[in-house]
Design a protein around this motif. Structure first.
Motif, PDB file in Angstrom:
ATOM      1  N   MET A  72       0.831  -1.195   0.100  1.00 13.36           N
ATOM      2  CA  MET A  72      -0.032   0.038   0.104  1.00 13.36           C
ATOM      3  C   MET A  72       0.850   1.222  -0.053  1.00 13.36           C
ATOM      4  SD  MET A  72      -3.400   0.524   1.925  1.00 13.36           S
ATOM      5  CE  MET A  72      -4.517   1.853   1.486  1.00 13.36           C
ATOM      6  N   GLU A  73       0.393   2.225  -0.723  1.00 16.19           N
ATOM      7  CA  GLU A  73       1.270   3.339  -1.049  1.00 16.19           C
ATOM      8  C   GLU A  73       1.092   4.302   0.107  1.00 16.19           C
ATOM      9  OE1 GLU A  73       2.161   5.558  -4.994  1.00 16.19           O
ATOM     10  OE2 GLU A  73       0.078   6.013  -4.318  1.00 16.19           O
ATOM     11  N   SER A  74       2.238   4.911   0.838  1.00 15.82           N
ATOM     12  CA  SER A  74       1.900   5.801   1.991  1.00 15.82           C
ATOM     13  C   SER A  74       1.528   7.304   1.277  1.00 15.82           C
ATOM     14  CB  SER A  74       3.407   5.875   2.672  1.00 15.82           C
ATOM     15  OG  SER A  74       4.290   6.734   1.855  1.00 15.82           O
ATOM     16  N   ASN A  75       1.135   8.227   2.105  1.00 15.09           N
ATOM     17  CA  ASN A  75       0.825   9.546   1.896  1.00 15.09           C
ATOM     18  C   ASN A  75       1.952  10.282   0.981  1.00 15.09           C
ATOM     19  OD1 ASN A  75      -1.690   9.324   2.371  1.00 15.09           O
ATOM     20  ND2 ASN A  75      -1.499  10.231   4.718  1.00 15.09           N
ATOM     21  N   LEU A  76       3.376  10.014   1.595  1.00 10.61           N
ATOM     22  CA  LEU A  76       4.469  10.586   1.079  1.00 10.61           C
ATOM     23  C   LEU A  76       4.783   9.947  -0.257  1.00 10.61           C
ATOM     24  CD1 LEU A  76       6.818  12.421   1.331  1.00 10.61           C
ATOM     25  CD2 LEU A  76       8.097  10.588   2.412  1.00 10.61           C
ATOM     26  N   GLU A  77       4.668   8.765  -0.495  1.00 14.81           N
ATOM     27  CA  GLU A  77       4.846   7.978  -1.680  1.00 14.81           C
ATOM     28  C   GLU A  77       3.899   8.680  -2.897  1.00 14.81           C
ATOM     29  OE1 GLU A  77       6.566   3.819  -0.684  1.00 14.81           O
ATOM     30  OE2 GLU A  77       4.501   3.964  -0.540  1.00 14.81           O
ATOM     31  N   LYS A  78       2.591   8.499  -2.244  1.00 18.24           N
ATOM     32  CA  LYS A  78       1.795   9.198  -3.339  1.00 18.24           C
ATOM     33  C   LYS A  78       1.784  10.644  -3.658  1.00 18.24           C
ATOM     34  CE  LYS A  78      -3.215  10.210  -4.007  1.00 18.24           C
ATOM     35  NZ  LYS A  78      -4.489   9.720  -4.051  1.00 18.24           N
ATOM     36  N   LYS A  79       2.126  11.601  -2.584  1.00 18.12           N
ATOM     37  CA  LYS A  79       2.613  12.949  -2.956  1.00 18.12           C
ATOM     38  C   LYS A  79       3.614  12.978  -3.996  1.00 18.12           C
ATOM     39  CE  LYS A  79       3.597  17.110  -0.680  1.00 18.12           C
ATOM     40  NZ  LYS A  79       3.760  17.921   0.620  1.00 18.12           N
ATOM     41  N   GLN A  80       4.657  12.286  -3.619  1.00 19.03           N
ATOM     42  CA  GLN A  80       5.862  12.280  -4.560  1.00 19.03           C
ATOM     43  C   GLN A  80       5.437  11.856  -5.747  1.00 19.03           C
ATOM     44  OE1 GLN A  80       8.475   9.854  -2.319  1.00 19.03           O
ATOM     45  NE2 GLN A  80       9.711  11.346  -1.555  1.00 19.03           N
ATOM     46  N   ARG A  81       4.690  10.629  -6.103  1.00 18.04           N
ATOM     47  CA  ARG A  81       4.157  10.324  -7.419  1.00 18.04           C
ATOM     48  C   ARG A  81       3.311  11.534  -7.965  1.00 18.04           C
ATOM     49  NH1 ARG A  81       3.632   6.032 -10.516  1.00 18.04           N
ATOM     50  NH2 ARG A  81       1.735   5.812 -12.023  1.00 18.04           N
ATOM     51  N   VAL A  82       2.294  11.879  -7.245  1.00 17.54           N
ATOM     52  CA  VAL A  82       1.587  12.837  -7.889  1.00 17.54           C
ATOM     53  C   VAL A  82       2.296  14.172  -8.565  1.00 17.54           C
ATOM     54  CG1 VAL A  82      -0.300  14.830  -7.292  1.00 17.54           C
ATOM     55  CG2 VAL A  82      -0.477  12.234  -6.765  1.00 17.54           C
ATOM     56  N   ASN A  83       3.432  14.417  -7.618  1.00 18.54           N
ATOM     57  CA  ASN A  83       4.136  15.594  -7.936  1.00 18.54           C
ATOM     58  C   ASN A  83       5.046  15.354  -9.535  1.00 18.54           C
ATOM     59  OD1 ASN A  83       3.783  17.815  -6.303  1.00 18.54           O
ATOM     60  ND2 ASN A  83       4.625  16.713  -4.658  1.00 18.54           N
ATOM     61  N   LEU A  84       5.384  14.097  -9.422  1.00 20.22           N
ATOM     62  CA  LEU A  84       6.410  13.524 -10.575  1.00 20.22           C
ATOM     63  C   LEU A  84       5.256  13.464 -11.804  1.00 20.22           C
ATOM     64  CD1 LEU A  84       8.270  10.821  -9.058  1.00 20.22           C
ATOM     65  CD2 LEU A  84       9.413  13.066 -10.002  1.00 20.22           C
ATOM     66  N   LEU A  85       4.250  13.015 -11.689  1.00 14.39           N
ATOM     67  CA  LEU A  85       3.124  12.977 -12.969  1.00 14.39           C
ATOM     68  C   LEU A  85       2.690  14.432 -12.942  1.00 14.39           C
ATOM     69  CD1 LEU A  85       0.777  10.227 -11.448  1.00 14.39           C
ATOM     70  CD2 LEU A  85       2.209   9.955 -13.307  1.00 14.39           C
ATOM     71  N   MET A  86       2.667  15.286 -12.325  1.00 14.69           N
ATOM     72  CA  MET A  86       2.600  16.876 -12.698  1.00 14.69           C
ATOM     73  C   MET A  86       3.500  17.279 -13.387  1.00 14.69           C
ATOM     74  SD  MET A  86       0.616  18.283  -9.182  1.00 14.69           S
ATOM     75  CE  MET A  86       0.897  19.948  -9.567  1.00 14.69           C
ATOM     76  N   ASP A  87       4.885  16.968 -13.332  1.00 14.94           N
ATOM     77  CA  ASP A  87       5.880  17.361 -14.020  1.00 14.94           C
ATOM     78  C   ASP A  87       5.994  16.884 -15.334  1.00 14.94           C
ATOM     79  OD1 ASP A  87       7.146  18.645 -11.691  1.00 14.94           O
ATOM     80  OD2 ASP A  87       8.523  17.000 -11.435  1.00 14.94           O
ATOM     81  N   CYS A  88       5.258  15.700 -15.615  1.00 10.25           N
ATOM     82  CA  CYS A  88       5.285  15.240 -16.890  1.00 10.25           C
ATOM     83  C   CYS A  88       4.072  15.472 -17.574  1.00 10.25           C
ATOM     84  CB  CYS A  88       5.022  13.511 -16.684  1.00 10.25           C
ATOM     85  SG  CYS A  88       6.636  12.715 -16.061  1.00 10.25           S
ATOM     86  N   TYR A  89       3.094  15.759 -16.933  1.00 18.49           N
ATOM     87  CA  TYR A  89       1.682  15.817 -17.602  1.00 18.49           C
ATOM     88  C   TYR A  89       0.927  17.425 -17.246  1.00 18.49           C
ATOM     89  CZ  TYR A  89       2.346  11.059 -18.440  1.00 18.49           C
ATOM     90  OH  TYR A  89       2.805   9.995 -18.900  1.00 18.49           O
ATOM     91  N   GLU A  90       1.449  18.174 -16.640  1.00 21.62           N
ATOM     92  CA  GLU A  90       0.757  19.264 -16.139  1.00 21.62           C
ATOM     93  C   GLU A  90       0.358  19.880 -17.199  1.00 21.62           C
ATOM     94  OE1 GLU A  90       1.877  23.151 -13.216  1.00 21.62           O
ATOM     95  OE2 GLU A  90       3.464  22.160 -14.144  1.00 21.62           O
ATOM     96  N   GLU A  91       0.690  20.253 -18.364  1.00 21.19           N
ATOM     97  CA  GLU A  91       0.253  21.134 -19.425  1.00 21.19           C
ATOM     98  C   GLU A  91      -0.960  20.520 -19.979  1.00 21.19           C
ATOM     99  OE1 GLU A  91       1.162  23.960 -20.193  1.00 21.19           O
ATOM    100  OE2 GLU A  91       2.458  23.964 -18.469  1.00 21.19           O
TER     101      GLU A  91
END
Length: 109
Positions: A1-20
């Motif tokens: 199960m993904e921790s809150n920190l891991e989820k936050k890091q993943r979302v931030n990385l996904l935002m870097d890739c797909y924000e536009e």
């Protein structure tokens, strides 16, 4: 199960890739929650919406990011490239053949 920190890091990385690819509204909600670390209540107050509206918008925005990743795999490929780069850097005495193998892997990504 993904921790809150891991989820936050993943979302931030996904935002870097797909924000536009996100709407301005999605970007705003994600930035406030995942980058600025605002609570749902703080975002609701700032944007004059309900806490539930904030939750729903965040959930949909993260689902959009995950859907883009499922289709395009930009984050997955980035992680693979970084792993290969770290392996190359870590191995001081890597043979020329191994380096060529790593380069071929990078080209395929």
């Amino acid at each position: 199960m993904e921790s809150n920190l891991e989820k936050k890091q993943r979302v931030n990385l996904l935002m870097d890739c797909y924000e536009e690819l996100l709407t301005d509204k999605q970007k705003e909600y994600l930035m406030l929650y995942y980058e600025e670390d605002f609570s749902l209540a703080e975002i609701a107050e700032d944007l004059d919406v309900s806490r539930n509206a904030v939750y729903d918008n965040l959930k949909r925005a993260v689902a959009s990011l995950e859907d883009y990743e499922k289709k395009l795999h930009l984050l997955e490929k980035h992680i693979q490239r970084m792993d290969l780069i770290q392996r190359i850097e870590a191995e001081q005495e890597t043979s020329r053949e191994e380096l060529n193998d790593y380069l071929e892997m990078l080209k395929k990504i």
